[in-house]
Design a protein around this motif. Structure first.
Motif, PDB file in Angstrom:
ATOM      1  N   ILE A  98      10.138  56.669  26.040  1.00  0.00           N
ATOM      2  CA  ILE A  98       9.464  56.802  27.266  1.00  0.00           C
ATOM      3  C   ILE A  98       8.615  57.898  28.396  1.00  0.00           C
ATOM      4  CG2 ILE A  98      10.359  56.946  29.527  1.00  0.00           C
ATOM      5  CD1 ILE A  98      12.970  56.536  28.919  1.00  0.00           C
ATOM      6  N   ASP A  99       7.419  57.314  28.318  1.00  0.00           N
ATOM      7  CA  ASP A  99       6.793  57.890  28.609  1.00  0.00           C
ATOM      8  C   ASP A  99       5.799  58.471  27.076  1.00  0.00           C
ATOM      9  OD1 ASP A  99       6.072  57.167  31.264  1.00  0.00           O
ATOM     10  OD2 ASP A  99       7.479  58.425  32.423  1.00  0.00           O
ATOM     11  N   GLY A 100       5.684  58.001  26.165  1.00  0.00           N
ATOM     12  CA  GLY A 100       5.117  58.764  25.353  1.00  0.00           C
ATOM     13  C   GLY A 100       5.926  58.812  24.506  1.00  0.00           C
ATOM     14  N   ARG A 101       7.084  59.986  25.302  1.00  0.00           N
ATOM     15  CA  ARG A 101       7.870  61.299  24.755  1.00  0.00           C
ATOM     16  C   ARG A 101       8.964  60.717  24.228  1.00  0.00           C
ATOM     17  NH1 ARG A 101       8.954  65.107  29.528  1.00  0.00           N
ATOM     18  NH2 ARG A 101      10.544  65.682  27.858  1.00  0.00           N
ATOM     19  N   LYS A 102       9.435  60.729  22.908  1.00  0.00           N
ATOM     20  CA  LYS A 102      10.914  60.297  22.138  1.00  0.00           C
ATOM     21  C   LYS A 102      12.034  61.056  23.114  1.00  0.00           C
ATOM     22  CE  LYS A 102      13.240  60.089  18.008  1.00  0.00           C
ATOM     23  NZ  LYS A 102      13.696  61.148  16.233  1.00  0.00           N
ATOM     24  N   LEU A 103      13.138  59.686  23.503  1.00  0.00           N
ATOM     25  CA  LEU A 103      14.286  59.847  23.840  1.00  0.00           C
ATOM     26  C   LEU A 103      14.988  60.864  22.866  1.00  0.00           C
ATOM     27  CD1 LEU A 103      15.260  56.577  25.785  1.00  0.00           C
ATOM     28  CD2 LEU A 103      14.194  58.363  26.650  1.00  0.00           C
ATOM     29  N   THR A 104      16.216  61.854  23.280  1.00  0.00           N
ATOM     30  CA  THR A 104      16.786  63.065  22.764  1.00  0.00           C
ATOM     31  C   THR A 104      17.981  62.061  22.422  1.00  0.00           C
ATOM     32  OG1 THR A 104      17.690  64.155  24.824  1.00  0.00           O
ATOM     33  CG2 THR A 104      15.671  65.226  23.777  1.00  0.00           C
ATOM     34  N   ALA A 105      18.810  62.321  21.698  1.00  0.00           N
ATOM     35  CA  ALA A 105      20.360  62.198  21.893  1.00  0.00           C
ATOM     36  C   ALA A 105      21.234  61.847  22.759  1.00  0.00           C
ATOM     37  CB  ALA A 105      20.614  62.682  21.191  1.00  0.00           C
ATOM     38  N   GLU A 106      20.448  62.561  23.522  1.00  0.00           N
ATOM     39  CA  GLU A 106      22.256  62.933  24.786  1.00  0.00           C
ATOM     40  C   GLU A 106      20.769  62.153  26.143  1.00  0.00           C
ATOM     41  OE1 GLU A 106      24.460  63.472  27.580  1.00  0.00           O
ATOM     42  OE2 GLU A 106      24.527  64.410  25.325  1.00  0.00           O
ATOM     43  N   GLU A 107      19.665  62.317  26.505  1.00  0.00           N
ATOM     44  CA  GLU A 107      18.559  60.455  26.384  1.00  0.00           C
ATOM     45  C   GLU A 107      19.104  59.445  26.491  1.00  0.00           C
ATOM     46  OE1 GLU A 107      14.602  63.147  28.498  1.00  0.00           O
ATOM     47  OE2 GLU A 107      15.158  62.266  26.530  1.00  0.00           O
ATOM     48  N   THR A 108      19.601  58.956  25.096  1.00  0.00           N
ATOM     49  CA  THR A 108      19.470  57.985  24.893  1.00  0.00           C
ATOM     50  C   THR A 108      21.179  57.599  25.243  1.00  0.00           C
ATOM     51  OG1 THR A 108      17.847  58.385  22.989  1.00  0.00           O
ATOM     52  CG2 THR A 108      19.701  56.120  23.163  1.00  0.00           C
ATOM     53  N   LYS A 109      21.984  57.997  25.208  1.00  0.00           N
ATOM     54  CA  LYS A 109      23.541  57.837  25.627  1.00  0.00           C
ATOM     55  C   LYS A 109      23.415  57.302  26.791  1.00  0.00           C
ATOM     56  CE  LYS A 109      25.533  60.024  21.938  1.00  0.00           C
ATOM     57  NZ  LYS A 109      25.980  61.650  21.246  1.00  0.00           N
ATOM     58  N   ARG A 110      22.503  58.512  27.874  1.00  0.00           N
ATOM     59  CA  ARG A 110      22.691  58.063  28.845  1.00  0.00           C
ATOM     60  C   ARG A 110      21.950  56.975  29.354  1.00  0.00           C
ATOM     61  NH1 ARG A 110      21.147  63.737  29.680  1.00  0.00           N
ATOM     62  NH2 ARG A 110      18.396  62.479  30.751  1.00  0.00           N
ATOM     63  N   PHE A 111      20.787  56.167  29.028  1.00  0.00           N
ATOM     64  CA  PHE A 111      20.197  54.903  28.881  1.00  0.00           C
ATOM     65  C   PHE A 111      21.387  54.167  28.330  1.00  0.00           C
ATOM     66  CE2 PHE A 111      17.752  51.547  26.739  1.00  0.00           C
ATOM     67  CZ  PHE A 111      17.541  51.583  27.883  1.00  0.00           C
ATOM     68  N   ILE A 112      22.429  53.960  27.370  1.00  0.00           N
ATOM     69  CA  ILE A 112      23.425  52.925  26.927  1.00  0.00           C
ATOM     70  C   ILE A 112      24.216  52.743  28.092  1.00  0.00           C
ATOM     71  CG2 ILE A 112      25.143  52.159  25.362  1.00  0.00           C
ATOM     72  CD1 ILE A 112      22.970  53.880  23.192  1.00  0.00           C
ATOM     73  N   ALA A 113      24.688  54.346  28.500  1.00  0.00           N
ATOM     74  CA  ALA A 113      25.807  54.381  29.736  1.00  0.00           C
ATOM     75  C   ALA A 113      25.394  53.724  30.548  1.00  0.00           C
ATOM     76  CB  ALA A 113      25.930  55.663  29.879  1.00  0.00           C
ATOM     77  N   PHE A 114      24.029  53.273  31.509  1.00  0.00           N
ATOM     78  CA  PHE A 114      23.604  52.857  32.282  1.00  0.00           C
ATOM     79  C   PHE A 114      23.388  51.395  32.358  1.00  0.00           C
ATOM     80  CE2 PHE A 114      18.985  51.162  33.647  1.00  0.00           C
ATOM     81  CZ  PHE A 114      19.791  51.506  35.324  1.00  0.00           C
ATOM     82  N   VAL A 115      22.985  50.976  30.522  1.00  0.00           N
ATOM     83  CA  VAL A 115      23.278  49.345  30.683  1.00  0.00           C
ATOM     84  C   VAL A 115      24.467  48.620  30.792  1.00  0.00           C
ATOM     85  CG1 VAL A 115      22.156  47.828  28.784  1.00  0.00           C
ATOM     86  CG2 VAL A 115      20.766  49.910  29.709  1.00  0.00           C
TER      87      VAL A 115
END
Length: 122
Positions: A98-115
């Motif tokens: 997002i915004d040119g920065r790779k998501l961390t594992a924790e950010e990816t998990k939060r993204f999945i939880a949001f969806v």
């Protein structure tokens, strides 16, 4: 601002009549009038129809955010709807950023939880 006021404002911005809007939503003009005048509140299914029609989030309609554009775009919604991977598979297979920065594992998990949470609301 109340739900009814937001619904009326969004309809006015589109320059649609109550009759046109009601037809697009599959509800009666009288029901739309009751919603806009805050005599009734739409049920969750009708609220989702309003959000889809006006391309805003349900959070915006109910006053939880002032940002009407927080709804998912059609491209993002299509991507999310076709994901059938587990959390670990996504982390290993995709380089999400997002915004040119790779998501961390924790950010990816939060993204999945949001969806997942958003899907339960719809």
């Amino acid at each position: 601002m109340s739900i009814g006021n937001r619904i009326a404002q969004l309809r006015d911005e589109k320059r649609w009549t109550q009759e046109q809007t009601a037809a697009k939503l599959g509800i009666s003009r009288a029901a739309l009038s009751h919603y806009e005048k805050n005599r009734r509140e739409p049920d969750s299914e009708t609220l989702a129809k309003f959000a889809d029609l006006y391309q805003v989030s349900i959070d915006y309609l109910v006053g939880r955010t002032l940002n009407p554009q927080s709804a998912l775009s059609d491209d993002v919604r299509d991507f999310v709807d076709h994901l059938e991977l587990s959390d670990e598979e996504i982390l290993q297979k995709y380089n999400l950023s997002i915004d040119g920065r790779k998501l961390t594992a924790e950010e990816t998990k939060r993204f999945i939880a949001f969806v997942r949470a958003e899907r339960m609301m719809n």
